[in-house]
Each structure stands twice: as structure tokens, then as C-alpha cells.
Scaffold this motif. Structure first.
Motif, PDB file in Angstrom:
ATOM      1  N   GLY A  73       0.782  -1.225  -0.020  1.00  0.00           N
ATOM      2  CA  GLY A  73       0.158   0.086   0.000  1.00  0.00           C
ATOM      3  C   GLY A  73       0.782   1.308   0.052  1.00  0.00           C
ATOM      4  O   GLY A  73       0.113   2.403  -0.394  1.00  0.00           O
ATOM      5  N   ALA A  74       2.228   1.191   0.094  1.00  0.00           N
ATOM      6  CA  ALA A  74       2.742   2.484   0.356  1.00  0.00           C
ATOM      7  C   ALA A  74       2.702   3.118  -1.254  1.00  0.00           C
ATOM      8  O   ALA A  74       2.699   4.398  -1.292  1.00  0.00           O
ATOM      9  N   CYS A  75       2.728   2.248  -2.266  1.00  0.00           N
ATOM     10  CA  CYS A  75       2.655   2.631  -3.510  1.00  0.00           C
ATOM     11  C   CYS A  75       1.276   2.718  -3.931  1.00  0.00           C
ATOM     12  O   CYS A  75       0.535   2.123  -3.464  1.00  0.00           O
ATOM     13  N   PRO A  76       0.818   3.744  -4.845  1.00  0.00           N
ATOM     14  CA  PRO A  76      -0.373   3.734  -5.260  1.00  0.00           C
ATOM     15  C   PRO A  76      -0.964   2.425  -5.836  1.00  0.00           C
ATOM     16  O   PRO A  76      -0.221   1.689  -6.465  1.00  0.00           O
ATOM     17  N   LEU A  77      -2.263   1.891  -5.687  1.00  0.00           N
ATOM     18  CA  LEU A  77      -2.862   0.699  -6.392  1.00  0.00           C
ATOM     19  C   LEU A  77      -3.684   1.338  -7.688  1.00  0.00           C
ATOM     20  O   LEU A  77      -4.752   1.964  -7.150  1.00  0.00           O
ATOM     21  N   PRO A  78      -3.242   0.580  -8.800  1.00  0.00           N
ATOM     22  CA  PRO A  78      -3.816   1.132  -9.919  1.00  0.00           C
ATOM     23  C   PRO A  78      -5.254   0.217  -9.847  1.00  0.00           C
ATOM     24  O   PRO A  78      -5.105  -0.952  -9.621  1.00  0.00           O
ATOM     25  N   VAL A  79      -6.251   0.931 -10.380  1.00  0.00           N
ATOM     26  CA  VAL A  79      -7.485   0.093 -10.955  1.00  0.00           C
ATOM     27  C   VAL A  79      -7.918   0.524 -12.416  1.00  0.00           C
ATOM     28  O   VAL A  79      -8.031   1.923 -12.606  1.00  0.00           O
ATOM     29  N   GLU A  80      -8.070  -0.521 -13.090  1.00  0.00           N
ATOM     30  CA  GLU A  80      -8.436   0.017 -14.399  1.00  0.00           C
ATOM     31  C   GLU A  80     -10.112   0.019 -14.622  1.00  0.00           C
ATOM     32  O   GLU A  80     -10.704  -0.772 -14.068  1.00  0.00           O
ATOM     33  N   VAL A  81     -10.538   1.185 -15.214  1.00  0.00           N
ATOM     34  CA  VAL A  81     -11.730   1.413 -15.156  1.00  0.00           C
ATOM     35  C   VAL A  81     -12.150   1.970 -16.834  1.00  0.00           C
ATOM     36  O   VAL A  81     -11.256   2.481 -17.492  1.00  0.00           O
ATOM     37  N   ILE A  82     -13.402   1.529 -17.212  1.00  0.00           N
ATOM     38  CA  ILE A  82     -13.730   1.864 -18.496  1.00  0.00           C
ATOM     39  C   ILE A  82     -14.024   3.423 -18.436  1.00  0.00           C
ATOM     40  O   ILE A  82     -14.409   4.124 -17.363  1.00  0.00           O
ATOM     41  N   PRO A  83     -13.733   4.070 -19.485  1.00  0.00           N
ATOM     42  CA  PRO A  83     -13.991   5.684 -19.550  1.00  0.00           C
ATOM     43  C   PRO A  83     -15.224   5.982 -19.418  1.00  0.00           C
ATOM     44  O   PRO A  83     -15.230   7.167 -18.878  1.00  0.00           O
ATOM     45  N   PHE A  84     -16.331   5.340 -19.722  1.00  0.00           N
ATOM     46  CA  PHE A  84     -17.609   5.879 -19.592  1.00  0.00           C
ATOM     47  C   PHE A  84     -17.851   5.856 -18.054  1.00  0.00           C
ATOM     48  O   PHE A  84     -17.891   4.924 -17.475  1.00  0.00           O
ATOM     49  N   GLY A  85     -18.373   6.885 -17.608  1.00  0.00           N
ATOM     50  CA  GLY A  85     -18.844   7.121 -16.310  1.00  0.00           C
ATOM     51  C   GLY A  85     -17.888   7.099 -15.262  1.00  0.00           C
ATOM     52  O   GLY A  85     -17.997   6.407 -14.126  1.00  0.00           O
ATOM     53  N   TRP A  86     -16.585   7.158 -15.519  1.00  0.00           N
ATOM     54  CA  TRP A  86     -15.415   6.932 -14.586  1.00  0.00           C
ATOM     55  C   TRP A  86     -15.463   7.815 -13.266  1.00  0.00           C
ATOM     56  O   TRP A  86     -15.087   7.477 -12.410  1.00  0.00           O
ATOM     57  N   GLN A  87     -16.147   8.976 -13.485  1.00  0.00           N
ATOM     58  CA  GLN A  87     -16.341  10.007 -12.305  1.00  0.00           C
ATOM     59  C   GLN A  87     -17.260   9.222 -11.178  1.00  0.00           C
ATOM     60  O   GLN A  87     -16.919   8.987 -10.202  1.00  0.00           O
ATOM     61  N   THR A  88     -18.236   8.349 -11.565  1.00  0.00           N
ATOM     62  CA  THR A  88     -19.217   7.413 -10.714  1.00  0.00           C
ATOM     63  C   THR A  88     -18.458   6.490 -10.321  1.00  0.00           C
ATOM     64  O   THR A  88     -18.577   6.213  -9.324  1.00  0.00           O
ATOM     65  N   THR A  89     -17.719   5.784 -10.985  1.00  0.00           N
ATOM     66  CA  THR A  89     -16.862   4.559 -10.406  1.00  0.00           C
ATOM     67  C   THR A  89     -15.971   5.028  -9.494  1.00  0.00           C
ATOM     68  O   THR A  89     -15.649   4.535  -8.473  1.00  0.00           O
ATOM     69  N   CYS A  90     -15.376   6.237  -9.727  1.00  0.00           N
ATOM     70  CA  CYS A  90     -14.471   6.810  -8.731  1.00  0.00           C
ATOM     71  C   CYS A  90     -15.217   7.099  -7.317  1.00  0.00           C
ATOM     72  O   CYS A  90     -14.501   6.788  -6.369  1.00  0.00           O
ATOM     73  N   ALA A  91     -16.289   7.525  -7.487  1.00  0.00           N
ATOM     74  CA  ALA A  91     -17.144   7.959  -6.306  1.00  0.00           C
ATOM     75  C   ALA A  91     -17.562   6.655  -5.712  1.00  0.00           C
ATOM     76  O   ALA A  91     -17.615   6.610  -4.243  1.00  0.00           O
ATOM     77  N   LEU A  92     -17.816   5.593  -6.168  1.00  0.00           N
ATOM     78  CA  LEU A  92     -18.128   4.208  -5.669  1.00  0.00           C
ATOM     79  C   LEU A  92     -17.056   3.746  -4.936  1.00  0.00           C
ATOM     80  O   LEU A  92     -17.262   3.039  -4.146  1.00  0.00           O
ATOM     81  N   ILE A  93     -15.860   3.697  -5.523  1.00  0.00           N
ATOM     82  CA  ILE A  93     -14.859   3.235  -4.844  1.00  0.00           C
ATOM     83  C   ILE A  93     -14.374   4.100  -3.704  1.00  0.00           C
ATOM     84  O   ILE A  93     -14.010   3.475  -2.588  1.00  0.00           O
ATOM     85  N   GLU A  94     -14.580   5.317  -3.700  1.00  0.00           N
ATOM     86  CA  GLU A  94     -14.243   6.028  -2.326  1.00  0.00           C
ATOM     87  C   GLU A  94     -15.143   5.778  -1.273  1.00  0.00           C
ATOM     88  O   GLU A  94     -14.743   5.697  -0.124  1.00  0.00           O
ATOM     89  N   GLU A  95     -16.392   5.644  -1.596  1.00  0.00           N
ATOM     90  CA  GLU A  95     -17.484   5.218  -0.743  1.00  0.00           C
ATOM     91  C   GLU A  95     -17.230   3.735  -0.024  1.00  0.00           C
ATOM     92  O   GLU A  95     -17.222   3.628   1.030  1.00  0.00           O
ATOM     93  N   ALA A  96     -16.498   2.812  -0.941  1.00  0.00           N
ATOM     94  CA  ALA A  96     -16.479   1.481  -0.365  1.00  0.00           C
ATOM     95  C   ALA A  96     -15.239   1.299   0.494  1.00  0.00           C
ATOM     96  O   ALA A  96     -15.170   0.562   1.415  1.00  0.00           O
ATOM     97  N   LEU A  97     -14.259   2.394   0.200  1.00  0.00           N
ATOM     98  CA  LEU A  97     -13.161   2.385   1.076  1.00  0.00           C
ATOM     99  C   LEU A  97     -13.230   2.718   2.143  1.00  0.00           C
ATOM    100  O   LEU A  97     -12.322   2.301   3.245  1.00  0.00           O
ATOM    101  N   ILE A  98     -14.511   3.285   2.800  1.00  0.00           N
ATOM    102  CA  ILE A  98     -14.753   3.703   4.010  1.00  0.00           C
ATOM    103  C   ILE A  98     -14.518   2.656   5.077  1.00  0.00           C
ATOM    104  O   ILE A  98     -14.176   2.688   6.259  1.00  0.00           O
ATOM    105  N   GLY A  99     -14.998   1.404   4.829  1.00  0.00           N
ATOM    106  CA  GLY A  99     -15.339   0.245   5.641  1.00  0.00           C
ATOM    107  C   GLY A  99     -14.198  -0.564   5.518  1.00  0.00           C
ATOM    108  O   GLY A  99     -14.371  -1.731   6.161  1.00  0.00           O
ATOM    109  N   LEU A 100     -13.119  -0.330   4.748  1.00  0.00           N
ATOM    110  CA  LEU A 100     -11.990  -1.322   4.620  1.00  0.00           C
ATOM    111  C   LEU A 100     -10.688  -0.825   5.564  1.00  0.00           C
ATOM    112  O   LEU A 100     -10.639   0.411   5.874  1.00  0.00           O
TER     113      LEU A 100
END
Length: 262
Positions: free
Chosen positions: A135-162
Motif C-alpha cells: 500500500g505504500a505505492c498507489p494501487l492502480p485500478v483499471e476502469v472503463i472511460p464511460f462514467g469513470w467519475q461515478t466509478t471513482c465515487a463508488l470506490i471512495e465510498e467502498a473504501l470507508i469500511g476497509l
């Protein structure tokens, strides 16, 4: 090869040289992406020229494919090969269990597909890549371009409980435009600082709509070959539970590494 390489490149070279010995005539081999993997391709090119080594390579990126062609190596596709004898690739981080973070070069999707289609995966790295906790280096996640902002928000929300220390997510850029992978996707970099449960995180990320794949390689790597600037190389074989050391010597008169011990 020049003798005035920076210490980190010397370490990468000896790791690549040692790992190239795993490749045998007639094998089909996954060829990774990145600076350390590029040393591997060069070492295999040298073996092909000096020893007549013949194998088929399955590149994990267009960059690797171009280098292999330049060196006269035979390459093929995963569709044609179907199954590989081994894959040799670099890593951004690895822990004592040989779990990895990969994807700084942007080829994590192809790298994971090729690695999981192989009998064995061998990672080549310098000593700085070993960490106590991923985790010291960034973890890459490949996402499709369509709606990537929404995907980003979903990831940020999911990280709260981890069990992670940071939750910043950034879109990888190339100049002023988003970085585009060989598959035409974008990459979100997760700045987590520490990943307490890589397996759980990887499974969670891949359940989010818009995520194609993540850079956590859990229970995929079998051997880590670690190079050091002084010519030492260690082999950590998780399957066999062994740790071996080899040493190479820089020979300045002909710019070649010589194996002096096993």
C-alpha cells in the motif's frame, strides 16, 4: 551493457539475468512490462543469440512486444498460446507472502490475464520493492472511460469500511489528458498507504460497476527474484518454501556479468 549503470539498474539487471535461466527451449513465456521486465527481454535476446534459445513470448504490452521484435524474439498471442509455461514480470511492491501490487506501467489488465494463464509466475525486482505491508505505492485500478467519475465515487465510498490508511483516488494523467491503457481504458490510482486485507480489497473493487481489474495480485506469484546493486540475487520460492542466493560479478573489460556462486 555499460558499466556505469545506476545501482538500481544493476539490481534490476542481475535479477533479470537470474530469472532468464528459468526459460527453456520450447517454452511459451509471458513477458512482463516495465523497466525490470525490459532487462529480462534483453537477457533473453542475448541467450537467443549466444545459446540458440528458442521460445515463444506472450507480451503483456505493446512496449514489450516492440522490444521483443527488435531483438528478434518470436512472439505470439495469448489467444494462440492458450496456456503458458511461466510468466516473468516485475512488481511495484511485494510482501513476504508474495502478494503484489502491479500496474505502475499501466498494463495491469494484460499482466494479470497472462499471469493467471501460466503454470508459474516469477517476479523480478530490486530490494526496494519488498514491503512489510502493501500500500505504500498507489494501487492502480483499471476502469472503463464511460462514467469513470461515478466509478471513482463508488470506490471512495467502498473504501470507508476497509482496513486502509488513506482513501484518496486520482485519475492517472498523461500530460493534460487521461492516461489510456492498451485496452482503451483509464486508470484510477488509489493512495491507500497501507492495505490491511489485500484479498478482501481486491474482491470488493472488482464488484464495482465500471471496474475492469485491479492491481492486487494475490496468490498468483510463485517466486520472487530480488537483485542487489552488489550483484547478489536471492530467490524466494513460496511453493517450495526455500530461499537461495546467487552472486554475479561485474566484469568491466567486457561489460558482462559473470556468475560466481550459487
Amino acid at each position: 551493457m555499460p558499466t556505469d549503470l545506476p545501482p538500481v539498474d544493476k539490481a534490476k539487471f542481475v535479477a533479470a539475468k537470474r530469472a532468464s535461466a528459468y526459460v527453456e527451449d520450447g517454452m511459451t513465456v509471458g513477458l512482463g512490462t516495465g523497466s525490470t521486465a525490459a532487462w529480462l527481454v534483453r537477457c533473453l535476446g542475448e541467450r537467443a543469440q549466444t545459446e540458440g534459445l528458442r521460445f515463444r513470448g506472450v507480451p503483456t504490452s505493446e512496449r514489450t512486444a516492440d522490444l521483443a521484435r527488435e531483438l528478434g524474439l518470436e512472439i505470439t498471442t495469448l489467444e494462440e498460446a492458450r496456456w503458458l509455461d511461466l510468466t516473468i514480470d516485475g512488481a511495484d511492491e511485494h510482501d513476504a507472502r508474495l502478494d503484489l501490487i502491479k500496474g505502475a506501467g499501466g498494463a495491469l489488465l494484460r499482466e494479470k490475464i497472462v499471469a493467471t494463464a501460466s503454470e508459474r509466475m516469477i517476479v523480478i525486482a530490486d530490494a526496494s520493492k519488498k514491503v512489510e505491508t502493501l500500500g505504500a505505492c498507489p494501487l492502480p485500478v483499471e476502469v472503463i472511460p464511460f462514467g469513470w467519475q461515478t466509478t471513482c465515487a463508488l470506490i471512495e465510498e467502498a473504501l470507508i469500511g476497509l482496513d486502509v490508511m488513506g482513501r484518496e483516488v486520482t485519475l492517472r494523467m498523461e500530460g493534460e489528458a487521461p492516461f489510456v491503457t492498451d485496452e482503451g481504458n483509464h486508470i484510477l490510482d488509489l493512495h491507500l498507504k497501507r492495505i490491511g486485507d489485500p484479498r478482501r480489497l481486491g474482491l470488493m473493487l472488482n464488484q464495482i460497476a465500471g471496474v475492469v481489474e485491479n492491481g492486487l495480485f494475490v496468490d498468483i506469484c510463485d517466486v520472487v527474484v530480488t537483485g542487489y546493486a552488489d550483484g547478489r540475487v536471492t530467490l524466494h520460492d513460496e511453493t517450495r518454501g526455500t530461499l537461495e542466493e546467487t552472486r554475479y560479478e561485474f566484469v568491466t573489460e567486457d561489460n558482462i556479468f559473470t556468475d560466481i556462486s550459487d
